[in-house]
Structure formats: structure tokens, C-alpha cells
Motif scaffolding. Structure first.
Motif, PDB file in Angstrom:
ATOM      1  N   PHE A  10      25.822  23.679  45.455  1.00 53.84           N
ATOM      2  CA  PHE A  10      25.124  22.768  44.550  1.00 53.84           C
ATOM      3  C   PHE A  10      25.661  22.875  43.128  1.00 53.84           C
ATOM      4  O   PHE A  10      25.863  21.867  42.450  1.00 53.84           O
ATOM      5  N   ALA A  11      25.915  24.091  42.668  1.00 50.39           N
ATOM      6  CA  ALA A  11      26.471  24.280  41.321  1.00 50.39           C
ATOM      7  C   ALA A  11      27.868  23.665  41.244  1.00 50.39           C
ATOM      8  O   ALA A  11      28.211  23.011  40.245  1.00 50.39           O
ATOM      9  N   PHE A  12      28.676  23.859  42.274  1.00 50.26           N
ATOM     10  CA  PHE A  12      30.020  23.284  42.316  1.00 50.26           C
ATOM     11  C   PHE A  12      29.933  21.764  42.300  1.00 50.26           C
ATOM     12  O   PHE A  12      30.687  21.098  41.579  1.00 50.26           O
ATOM     13  N   TRP A  13      29.012  21.199  43.046  1.00 47.05           N
ATOM     14  CA  TRP A  13      28.806  19.751  43.083  1.00 47.05           C
ATOM     15  C   TRP A  13      28.463  19.229  41.685  1.00 47.05           C
ATOM     16  O   TRP A  13      29.080  18.281  41.199  1.00 47.05           O
ATOM     17  N   LYS A  14      27.499  19.854  41.045  1.00 49.21           N
ATOM     18  CA  LYS A  14      27.032  19.369  39.744  1.00 49.21           C
ATOM     19  C   LYS A  14      28.073  19.534  38.641  1.00 49.21           C
ATOM     20  O   LYS A  14      28.264  18.636  37.829  1.00 49.21           O
ATOM     21  N   ALA A  15      28.733  20.680  38.593  1.00 48.76           N
ATOM     22  CA  ALA A  15      29.642  20.978  37.485  1.00 48.76           C
ATOM     23  C   ALA A  15      31.056  20.447  37.687  1.00 48.76           C
ATOM     24  O   ALA A  15      31.724  20.097  36.715  1.00 48.76           O
ATOM     25  N   GLU A  16      31.509  20.352  38.914  1.00 45.74           N
ATOM     26  CA  GLU A  16      32.915  20.071  39.175  1.00 45.74           C
ATOM     27  C   GLU A  16      33.172  18.734  39.870  1.00 45.74           C
ATOM     28  O   GLU A  16      34.064  17.995  39.491  1.00 45.74           O
ATOM     29  N   VAL A  17      32.404  18.428  40.872  1.00 44.53           N
ATOM     30  CA  VAL A  17      32.759  17.311  41.762  1.00 44.53           C
ATOM     31  C   VAL A  17      32.141  15.983  41.359  1.00 44.53           C
ATOM     32  O   VAL A  17      32.829  14.960  41.318  1.00 44.53           O
ATOM     33  N   ARG A  18      30.863  15.969  41.068  1.00 46.35           N
ATOM     34  CA  ARG A  18      30.141  14.701  40.878  1.00 46.35           C
ATOM     35  C   ARG A  18      30.824  13.773  39.872  1.00 46.35           C
ATOM     36  O   ARG A  18      30.974  12.587  40.124  1.00 46.35           O
ATOM     37  N   CYS A  19      31.282  14.309  38.757  1.00 51.39           N
ATOM     38  CA  CYS A  19      31.904  13.470  37.721  1.00 51.39           C
ATOM     39  C   CYS A  19      33.357  13.110  38.046  1.00 51.39           C
ATOM     40  O   CYS A  19      33.962  12.294  37.354  1.00 51.39           O
ATOM     41  N   ARG A  20      33.908  13.684  39.099  1.00 52.95           N
ATOM     42  CA  ARG A  20      35.312  13.444  39.461  1.00 52.95           C
ATOM     43  C   ARG A  20      35.459  12.827  40.853  1.00 52.95           C
ATOM     44  O   ARG A  20      36.566  12.783  41.391  1.00 52.95           O
ATOM     45  N   LEU A  21      34.372  12.375  41.423  1.00 49.43           N
ATOM     46  CA  LEU A  21      34.399  11.833  42.774  1.00 49.43           C
ATOM     47  C   LEU A  21      34.868  10.384  42.775  1.00 49.43           C
ATOM     48  O   LEU A  21      34.321   9.542  42.065  1.00 49.43           O
ATOM     49  N   VAL A  22      35.882  10.111  43.574  1.00 48.95           N
ATOM     50  CA  VAL A  22      36.356   8.737  43.754  1.00 48.95           C
ATOM     51  C   VAL A  22      35.427   8.067  44.753  1.00 48.95           C
ATOM     52  O   VAL A  22      35.202   8.592  45.846  1.00 48.95           O
ATOM     53  N   ALA A  23      34.876   6.921  44.379  1.00 47.66           N
ATOM     54  CA  ALA A  23      33.984   6.186  45.283  1.00 47.66           C
ATOM     55  C   ALA A  23      34.757   5.746  46.523  1.00 47.66           C
ATOM     56  O   ALA A  23      35.922   5.352  46.422  1.00 47.66           O
ATOM     57  N   PRO A  24      34.126   5.822  47.695  1.00 46.38           N
ATOM     58  CA  PRO A  24      34.845   5.492  48.928  1.00 46.38           C
ATOM     59  C   PRO A  24      35.293   4.037  49.024  1.00 46.38           C
ATOM     60  O   PRO A  24      36.215   3.733  49.773  1.00 46.38           O
TER      61      PRO A  24
END
Length: 114
Positions: free
Chosen positions: A64-78
Motif C-alpha cells: 500500500f505504501a509503495f502504491w501511494k508513494a511510487e506507483v499511483r502518480c506514475r501509472l499509465v492508464a490501460p
């Protein structure tokens, strides 16, 4: 071959492995933000696939921490037709895919692009 030392040579991945060896797993589709949130709530975890690096498994306690801090803002929409890494913080981003595994909960594979 020591699977811990095995590196990613290309994305998308053709197979998935961990320190025990190859997993009986297959890619089932691309994921968006809502999909990832649902999978994380069900106990899935992340693995980062970056060309030239070993697969990096993120522990369940850190997901969850990795998702919030690292991934969510860098996720390419499918549904994106393409993307530019410069449009994301730090000039890198992730394409997420779900992999179904015979012996575990689904895995969220994050293909890192920079």
C-alpha cells in the motif's frame, strides 16, 4: 541458473519467476487504478519488471505504501494509445498487468519505463 540473479531482458514479460524458480503464471490483462486498488485489498502484491534488473518483489506489508508513494502518480492508464515518460514524475512510469498464478493470489506486474 540462480533465479535471484536472473534479469529482465525485455517487456512485456513472457514468464514470471521468483527465487524458487519459474511460476505457473500467465498474463491476463492490463490494469488501471481501480483494478489495482481492488487487487491490493484482496491480498495481491507487486513485482517490478525493469529491463536490465532482476524482478523486484514488493513485500505484502509494503504494497500500500509503495502504491501511494511510487506507483499511483506514475501509472499509465490501460486505455492510453501511447505515453511519454517525461509526462510522469521523475521521467519514468509503470504499465500494470495482472498475472494469474496457479499457487498464489494474482500478481500485479509493473513494467517500468524510463
Amino acid at each position: 541458473m540462480d533465479m535471484v540473479q536472473r534479469i529482465v531482458t525485455r517487456t512485456p514479460l513472457a514468464e514470471l519467476w521468483n527465487s524458487d524458480g519459474l511460476l505457473d503464471a500467465r498474463r491476463t490483462g492490463d490494469l488501471g487504478e481501480a483494478d489495482i486498488k481492488r487487487l491490493l485489498q484482496g491480498g495481491s502484491n507487486f513485482v517490478v519488471a525493469e529491463v536490465g534488473q532482476p524482478l523486484r518483489w514488493i513485500s505484502e506489508s509494503d504494497c500500500f505504501a509503495f502504491w501511494k508513494a511510487e506507483v499511483r502518480c506514475r501509472l499509465v492508464a490501460p486505455d492510453e494509445d501511447g505515453f511519454h515518460v517525461e509526462d510522469y514524475p521523475g521521467s519514468y512510469c509503470y504499465v500494470a498487468a495482472m498475472w494469474e498464478c496457479a499457487s498464489r493470489t494474482p500478481v500485479i506486474v509493473l513494467e517500468k519505463h524510463h
